[in-house]
Write a protein that holds these residues in place. Structure first.
Motif, short mmCIF file in Angstrom:
data_model
loop_
_atom_site.label_atom_id
_atom_site.label_comp_id
_atom_site.label_asym_id
_atom_site.label_seq_id
_atom_site.Cartn_x
_atom_site.Cartn_y
_atom_site.Cartn_z
N GLU A 7 0.82 -1.22 0.00
CA GLU A 7 0.00 0.00 0.00
C GLU A 7 0.86 1.27 0.00
O GLU A 7 0.33 2.36 -0.17
CB GLU A 7 -0.93 0.00 1.21
N GLU A 8 2.16 1.12 0.19
CA GLU A 8 3.08 2.26 0.16
C GLU A 8 3.18 2.86 -1.25
O GLU A 8 3.67 3.97 -1.44
CB GLU A 8 4.48 1.83 0.59
N CYS A 9 2.72 2.13 -2.25
CA CYS A 9 2.83 2.52 -3.66
C CYS A 9 2.25 3.92 -3.90
O CYS A 9 1.14 4.23 -3.45
CB CYS A 9 2.09 1.50 -4.53
N ILE A 10 3.00 4.75 -4.62
CA ILE A 10 2.54 6.09 -4.97
C ILE A 10 2.13 6.17 -6.44
O ILE A 10 1.91 7.26 -6.97
CB ILE A 10 3.61 7.16 -4.64
N ALA A 11 2.03 5.03 -7.10
CA ALA A 11 1.58 4.93 -8.49
C ALA A 11 2.39 5.79 -9.46
O ALA A 11 1.84 6.42 -10.36
CB ALA A 11 0.08 5.25 -8.60
N CYS A 12 3.71 5.77 -9.29
CA CYS A 12 4.57 6.57 -10.16
C CYS A 12 4.89 5.86 -11.48
O CYS A 12 5.27 6.50 -12.46
CB CYS A 12 5.86 6.94 -9.44
N GLY A 13 4.77 4.52 -11.50
CA GLY A 13 5.01 3.76 -12.71
C GLY A 13 6.45 3.36 -12.97
O GLY A 13 6.73 2.69 -13.96
N ALA A 14 7.36 3.73 -12.09
CA ALA A 14 8.78 3.40 -12.29
C ALA A 14 8.99 1.89 -12.35
O ALA A 14 9.76 1.39 -13.17
CB ALA A 14 9.63 3.99 -11.17
N CYS A 15 8.28 1.15 -11.54
CA CYS A 15 8.45 -0.31 -11.50
C CYS A 15 7.97 -0.97 -12.79
O CYS A 15 8.61 -1.90 -13.28
CB CYS A 15 7.70 -0.90 -10.31
N GLN A 16 6.87 -0.50 -13.32
CA GLN A 16 6.31 -1.11 -14.53
C GLN A 16 7.29 -1.03 -15.69
O GLN A 16 7.46 -2.00 -16.43
CB GLN A 16 5.00 -0.42 -14.91
N ALA A 17 7.95 0.09 -15.83
CA ALA A 17 8.90 0.28 -16.92
C ALA A 17 10.12 -0.64 -16.80
O ALA A 17 10.74 -1.00 -17.79
CB ALA A 17 9.35 1.74 -16.97
N GLU A 18 10.47 -1.04 -15.58
CA GLU A 18 11.66 -1.86 -15.34
C GLU A 18 11.40 -3.36 -15.43
O GLU A 18 12.34 -4.14 -15.57
CB GLU A 18 12.24 -1.55 -13.97
N CYS A 19 10.16 -3.80 -15.35
CA CYS A 19 9.86 -5.23 -15.32
C CYS A 19 10.17 -5.89 -16.66
O CYS A 19 9.56 -5.56 -17.68
CB CYS A 19 8.40 -5.47 -14.95
N PRO A 20 11.12 -6.85 -16.68
CA PRO A 20 11.51 -7.48 -17.94
C PRO A 20 10.48 -8.45 -18.51
O PRO A 20 10.57 -8.82 -19.67
CB PRO A 20 12.81 -8.21 -17.58
N VAL A 21 9.49 -8.84 -17.70
CA VAL A 21 8.49 -9.80 -18.18
C VAL A 21 7.08 -9.21 -18.19
O VAL A 21 6.09 -9.93 -18.31
CB VAL A 21 8.52 -11.11 -17.36
N ASP A 22 6.97 -7.89 -18.06
CA ASP A 22 5.68 -7.18 -18.08
C ASP A 22 4.66 -7.76 -17.09
O ASP A 22 3.49 -7.94 -17.42
CB ASP A 22 5.09 -7.18 -19.50
N ALA A 23 5.12 -8.04 -15.88
CA ALA A 23 4.25 -8.61 -14.85
C ALA A 23 3.52 -7.54 -14.05
O ALA A 23 2.66 -7.85 -13.23
CB ALA A 23 5.05 -9.49 -13.91
N VAL A 50 9.74 4.46 -3.03
CA VAL A 50 9.20 4.27 -1.68
C VAL A 50 9.33 2.83 -1.18
O VAL A 50 8.85 2.50 -0.10
CB VAL A 50 7.71 4.71 -1.60
N GLY A 51 9.97 1.97 -1.94
CA GLY A 51 10.20 0.59 -1.51
C GLY A 51 8.94 -0.26 -1.43
O GLY A 51 8.87 -1.18 -0.63
N ALA A 52 7.95 0.03 -2.29
CA ALA A 52 6.68 -0.72 -2.24
C ALA A 52 6.80 -2.18 -2.69
O ALA A 52 6.18 -3.04 -2.08
CB ALA A 52 5.62 0.01 -3.06
N PRO A 53 7.55 -2.50 -3.75
CA PRO A 53 7.65 -3.92 -4.12
C PRO A 53 8.52 -4.68 -3.13
O PRO A 53 9.66 -4.30 -2.84
CB PRO A 53 8.33 -3.89 -5.51
#
Length: 57
Positions: A7-23, A50-53
């Motif tokens: 729930e710490e997620c701030i919905a910035c999208g940084a993680c989505q761009a880095e995921c090599p398998v589009d998970a 924010v260390g959400a994942p």
């Protein structure tokens, strides 16, 4: 074991761009990780401001 976005997620999208398998996709207010697709590489955790994942327990 897959990663999960807290729930710490701030919905910035940084993680989505880095995921090599589009998970990672936009969920309801926060991003979510498809556990069946996640390869537990940790790339999402490395870029999250924010260390959400986190590894699922």
């Amino acid at each position: 074991m897959a990663h999960k976005i807290s729930e710490e997620c701030i919905a910035c999208g940084a993680c989505q761009a880095e995921c090599p398998v589009d998970a990672i996709s936009e969920g309801d207010g926060i991003y979510v990780i498809d556990a069946d697709t996640c390869i537990d590489c940790g790339a999402c955790a490395d870029v999250c401001p924010v260390g959400a994942p986190q590894p699922e327990e």
